[in-house]
Design an enzyme around this catalytic site. Structure first.
Site, PDB file in Angstrom:
ATOM      1  N   SER A 113       1.289 -11.827   7.400  1.00 18.46           N
ATOM      2  CA  SER A 113       0.411 -11.052   6.532  1.00 18.46           C
ATOM      3  C   SER A 113      -0.996 -11.022   7.154  1.00 18.46           C
ATOM      4  O   SER A 113      -1.158 -10.552   8.264  1.00 18.46           O
ATOM      5  CB  SER A 113       0.428 -11.633   5.119  1.00 18.46           C
ATOM      6  OG  SER A 113      -0.153 -10.752   4.205  1.00 18.46           O
ATOM      7  N   ASP A 140       8.269  -4.093   1.484  1.00 26.53           N
ATOM      8  CA  ASP A 140       7.087  -4.916   1.274  1.00 26.53           C
ATOM      9  C   ASP A 140       6.014  -4.088   0.562  1.00 26.53           C
ATOM     10  O   ASP A 140       5.690  -2.980   0.985  1.00 26.53           O
ATOM     11  CB  ASP A 140       6.567  -5.408   2.630  1.00 26.53           C
ATOM     12  CG  ASP A 140       5.422  -6.395   2.503  1.00 26.53           C
ATOM     13  OD1 ASP A 140       4.968  -6.667   1.388  1.00 26.53           O
ATOM     14  OD2 ASP A 140       4.984  -6.896   3.550  1.00 26.53           O
ATOM     15  N   HIS A 176       7.729  -9.201   0.778  1.00 30.51           N
ATOM     16  CA  HIS A 176       6.643  -9.717   1.613  1.00 30.51           C
ATOM     17  C   HIS A 176       7.007 -11.074   2.210  1.00 30.51           C
ATOM     18  O   HIS A 176       6.578 -11.402   3.311  1.00 30.51           O
ATOM     19  CB  HIS A 176       5.373  -9.817   0.776  1.00 30.51           C
ATOM     20  CG  HIS A 176       4.132 -10.026   1.579  1.00 30.51           C
ATOM     21  ND1 HIS A 176       3.673  -9.107   2.492  1.00 30.51           N
ATOM     22  CD2 HIS A 176       3.245 -11.061   1.612  1.00 30.51           C
ATOM     23  CE1 HIS A 176       2.552  -9.552   3.046  1.00 30.51           C
ATOM     24  NE2 HIS A 176       2.273 -10.732   2.538  1.00 30.51           N
TER      25      HIS A 176
END
Length: 691
Positions: free
Chosen positions: A539, A624, A660
Site C-alpha cells: 500500500s 482492491d 487490499h
C-alpha cells in the site's frame, strides 16, 4: 547459498505481455506527461482483463520451475499453524464470546457460551456464510446489551463494501433489511435502536442513521458535507453514551447521544478548529479527553459530563514531546493510557479518583502490544495482546490491584523454539541527522560478514507505527539464514506525531531517504550486502518500494511489493476515487503547484527511468478499494519499456477473491506466502527453483 537464480533465465526465454499504448497526455502546471497506459483503468474492458490475465499467465510460467519449492514452503507454513484452535473468551454482558478455527476450514467460527458455562452457541460461521462466495470478511460484530440480537456486517467482494445485518439470536430471524455500504454500528441501551454509518460513492463514511427495529425506515441523524471528513459511531464502555465522531487526517470533533435516550439530538462537545484533534471516553461524572491542543503528542484532560466543552477541560497529564498519548480507555476505577515512545507501545494505568499512575512492565526490549477486547466497565483487569519478533501472539490480563500480568494464552507454533533467535535494535543516521530505529531478528550466532540474506520491511505513512511483532511465516526465512528487519522510518508514528509530520506533505522525501539510510546501515554493519538485500512493503509501503528503487536500484537485489500506491499524482487528481480528498492532508493536492512539486519528485510512476532495476514481484487485487489495480498495472507496463536489465519483473493479480489485504482465507494466504518466498529464495540463489 551458492545456488544460481534460475527465474531470470526463464523470464528471459519467455516474452512478457506488452500493454497496448494509447496516446494520453496530462498537462499540469506547465508540464506535459505522456501516459499511454491510462486506459488500463477501464475496469469493465475485456482488453484490460485479458491483459491482466496475460500477466498472471506469464508470472505462473516464469514461476513454474519453483512449484516443488512452493509446495515445500507451503508445508512448512501450515506445519507452524495450529489448525484446530480457540481464542481466549472475553466477557460481554452475560456471555463469553470466542472464536474457533477447524482444520481444513479457511475462516473463523464465532461462538459464545453463558457465564454459567451452559452450552455454546454458534453465532456466525464464516465458512458456511461464505460457501457460495469467492471472498468473505467480517466487519462489525455487535451484540445488543441483553445479548438477544446481533448486528454484523460482511464484505463478499474484497472491495471493503460491507452489508449490515441484524438478527435475532434465538431464532436467526432477520430483524431489518440489509444495509449496504455500512461502516460502523452502535446499539442504544434499549437493544431496539441501532445507530450506523454508511459511505458515499467515493467510499467516504458520511452519514449517521438511527434505526428503530420495526420502524418503516431509518432516520438520518447527521450528514458530513466536507469531503475531507469521515464519520463513525461508537458506544462508550460505560454504556452511558454513544459517540458520533467526525474526523479528517488533522482535525476532529465529537457529538454525544445519551444511550438511554436514543431519540435525542446529538450534543456537540467542542466545535472543530483546523489542526485540533480530540477524542474521549467516559467514566462516572467525567469525560476523559485526549487532545493535541497543547502539542502534537496529545495531552489528557478531564471534563464534566454536564459541560464537556473545552472551556471546562482540566489538565490531568501534560503534553510530553518524547511520548505520544495514543488512546484513552476508561473503566469504573481506572484509566488505561496507551502511549508510544522510542518505537514501542506501553500502557499507563491511572487510578480513579486520585490520578496516581504506573506503567505496565513489559518483558522484552523490542515488542508489540495492543489493547485487547475490554467490554466490562467494572473490570478488575485490563486485557492486552503481546508479541515480539521471537514471542508468539499472547493474551494477558493485567490485574489492577495486584499490578500483575497473567498470561492466559500464547499461540502454539509447532516446531518453533524462540531461544534459537535473537532480536536487536540499531539506529541509522539519515542525511539530515535524524536517528532512525531499525528492529532486527535473526538466528543466534549470526556472523556479521555481509554474507547473510536480509529482508527489510517499511511503511512510513499516516502516522501508523511498524510494530515489532511475531510472524510465524518468517521462520522459514530465518532458518535459511535471513536477517528480518523493520525500518521505523518517518511518516509513520513510531516516535510520535512529530515523526509522522517529518514524513508527510512537503517532508515526504524523508520517508524514502530514511529507508535508504536503514538499508545502508545494515550493509555497513555486515548484516547483509546489496546483492543479498530484499525489501518489501504494501500500500503506502508499496509507494516506499517504488520510490527507493527509483532512487537507489543498485542497493537492492529483490523487491516484493503489495497493492502499491505508485501512481500518486493521477490518483490524487481524481477526487471520485476512494480516499483522495481526505488524503490531501497526507500527500498534498497536485492542483496546487507547490504540492504538485512535492509529489512529482517522488511519485514512482513518473520517475521510472531507463536503468537497471532489482528483480521485482508486484502483487495487487482487482477488487482492491484502496489502491486501484490499475496503479501497479500501469507501473509494470511502463517499467517493462524502460528497464535495462534482464531480471524478472512479475505481476500477479488476484482477479476474483482478494481485497487490499489479499485472500481472506488462512490457507489461501499461506499459498501466496509460499509463492512469494519461492520467488525471493530463488532470486537470491538460496534455493534452486527445481528442488
Amino acid at each position: 547459498m551458492s545456488a544460481c537464480p534460475v527465474s531470470s533465465a526463464t523470464a528471459g526465454e519467455l516474452r512478457p505481455p506488452a500493454a497496448r499504448k494509447v496516446p494520453h497526455q496530462r498537462t499540469l502546471h506547465g508540464e506535459r506527461f505522456e501516459d499511454p497506459w491510462f486506459w488500463l483503468r477501464e475496469r469493465d474492458s475485456a482488453e484490460v482483463r485479458a491483459y491482466l490475465e496475460a500477466e498472471n499467465a506469464y508470472t505462473d510460467a516464469v514461476m513454474a520451475p519453483t512449484a516443488a519449492l512452493q509446495e515445500r514452503l507451503y508445508g512448512e507454513l501450515v506445519a507452524r499453524m495450529k489448525e484446530d484452535d480457540e481464542s481466549v473468551p472475553y466477557r460481554r454482558g452475560g456471555w463469553r464470546y470466542f472464536t474457533r478455527t477447524v482444520k481444513g476450514a479457511q475462516h473463523k467460527i464465532h461462538l459464545r457460551r453463558p457465564l454459567d458455562e451452559g452450552p455454546e452457541q454458534v453465532l456466525l460461521d464464516l465458512n458456511e456464510l461464505g460457501r457460495a462466495e469467492k471472498y468473505i470478511a467480517l466487519g462489525a460484530f455487535e451484540p445488543s446489551d441483553d445479548g438477544t440480537r446481533l448486528a454484523y456486517s460482511l464484505d463478499t467482494t474484497g472491495f471493503r463494501e460491507y452489508a449490515l445485518h441484524v438478527v435475532d439470536l434465538a431464532s436467526g430471524r432477520p430483524l431489518a433489511a440489509p444495509v449496504r455500504k455500512a461502516t460502523s454500528v452502535a446499539w442504544a441501551a434499549d437493544g431496539g435502536t441501532l445507530f450506523y454509518t454508511v459511505e458515499d460513492a467515493a467510499k467516504r463514511s458520511y452519514r449517521v442513521y438511527r434505526l428503530k427495529l420495526g420502524a418503516e425506515a431509518p432516520e438520518l441523524v447527521y450528514e458530513e458535507g466536507d469531503e475531507r471528513f469521515t464519520v463513525r459511531v461508537e458506544r462508550a464502555r460505560s454504556g452511558a453514551w454513544i459517540f458520533l465522531a467526525v474526523a479528517s487526517h488533522t482535525t476532529s470533533e465529537v457529538r454525544l447521544i445519551d444511550a438511554a435516550a436514543p431519540g435525542a439530538e446529538p450534543r456537540l462537545v467542542e466545535p472543530r478548529t483546523d489542526g485540533h484533534e480530540y477524542d474521549l471516553d467516559h467514566s462516572g461524572g467525567s469525560f476523559y479527553v485526549r487532545s493535541n491542543a497543547a502539542g502534537r503528542n496529545f495531552a489528557l484532560y478531564e471534563a464534566p459530563v454536564a459541560a464537556p466543552g473545552r472551556a471546562s477541560w482540566k489538565l490531568l497529564r501534560a503534553h510530553d514531546p518524547g511520548s505520544m498519548l495514543v488512546a484513552v480507555q476508561a473503566f469504573a476505577r481506572h484509566l488505561v493510557l496507551t502511549e508510544r515512545a522510542a518505537a514501542l507501545t506501553r500502557f499507563r494505568v491511572v487510578e480513579l479518583p486520585g490520578g496516581a499512575d504506573h506503567l505496565v512492565a513489559m518483558p522484552e526490549a523490542a515488542y508489540a502490544a495492543y489493547p485487547g477486547p475490554n467490554e466490562v466497565f467494572e473490570a478488575s483487569a485490563f486485557r492486552y495482546l503481546y508479541e515480539s519478533p521471537t514471542t508468539p501472539d499472547s493474551v494477558l490480563d493485567y490485574h489492577f490491584a495486584e499490578r500483575r500480568s497473567e498470561l492466559l494464552k500464547r499461540d502454539e507454533v509447532p516446531g518453533y523454539d524462540g531461544t534459537r533467535y535473537e532480536v536487536a535494535r540499531i539506529e541509522a543516521t539519515a542525511g539530515d541527522g535524524a536517528r532512525v530505529p531499525v528492529t532486527l531478528v535473526h538466528r543466534r550466532g549470526l556472523a556479521l560478514d555481509g554474507r547473510s540474506p536480509a529482508l527489510l520491511r517499511g511503511y512510513g505513512a499516516y502516522g501508523y507505527p511498524q510494530s515489532a511483532g511475531f510472524d510465524p511465516n518468517l521462520v522459514s526465512l530465518l532458518d535459511r539464514g535471513f536477517v528480518a528487519a523493520i525500518a521505523h522510518v518517518r511518516g509513520g508514528g513510531d516516535l510520535g506525531k512529530p515523526w509522522h509530520d517529518q514524513g508527510r506533505m512537503a517532508a515526504k522525501m524523508n520517508t524514502f531517504t530514511d529507508f535508504v539510510a536503514c538499508a545502508e546501515e545494515l550493509v555497513r554493519r555486515g548484516y547483509t550486502a546489496p546483492e543479498r538485500l530484499a525489501i518489501t512493503g504494501g500500500s503506502a509501503g508499496g509507494l516506499l518500494m517504488g520510490a527507493v528503487t527509483n532512487l537507489r536500484p543498485e542497493l537492492f537485489a529483490v523487491v516484493l511489493t503489495y497493492v502499491p500506491f505508485v501512481d500518486v499524482i493521477n490518483t490524487m487528481l481524481d477526487d471520485s476515487l476512494p480516499l483522495t480528498v481526505g488524503e490531501f492532508e497526507e500527500w498534498g493536492n497536485p492542483q496546487i503547484p507547490e504540492q504538485y512539486g512535492w509529489m512529482r519528485a517522488y511519485s514512482p510512476y513518473e520517475n521510472l527511468a531507463a536503468k537497471a532495476y532489482p528483480a521485482m514481484l508486484v502483487r495487487t487485487s482487482f477488487w482492491d478499494s484502496q489502491v486501484m489495480y490499475w496503479e501497479p498495472a500501469k507501473y509494470v507496463a511502463r517499467l517493462r519499456t524502460l528497464k535495462t536489465d534482464s531480471k524478472p519483473l512479475l505481476f500477479k493479480v488476484n482477479m476474483d477473491a482478494g481485497g487490499h489485504g489479499g485472500f481472506a482465507g488462512r490457507y489461501d494466504r499461506l499459498r501466496d506466502v509460499a509463492f512469494d518466498y519461492a520467488f525471493l529464495l530463488t532470486q537470491l540463489g538460496i534455493e534452486p527453483a527445481g528442488r
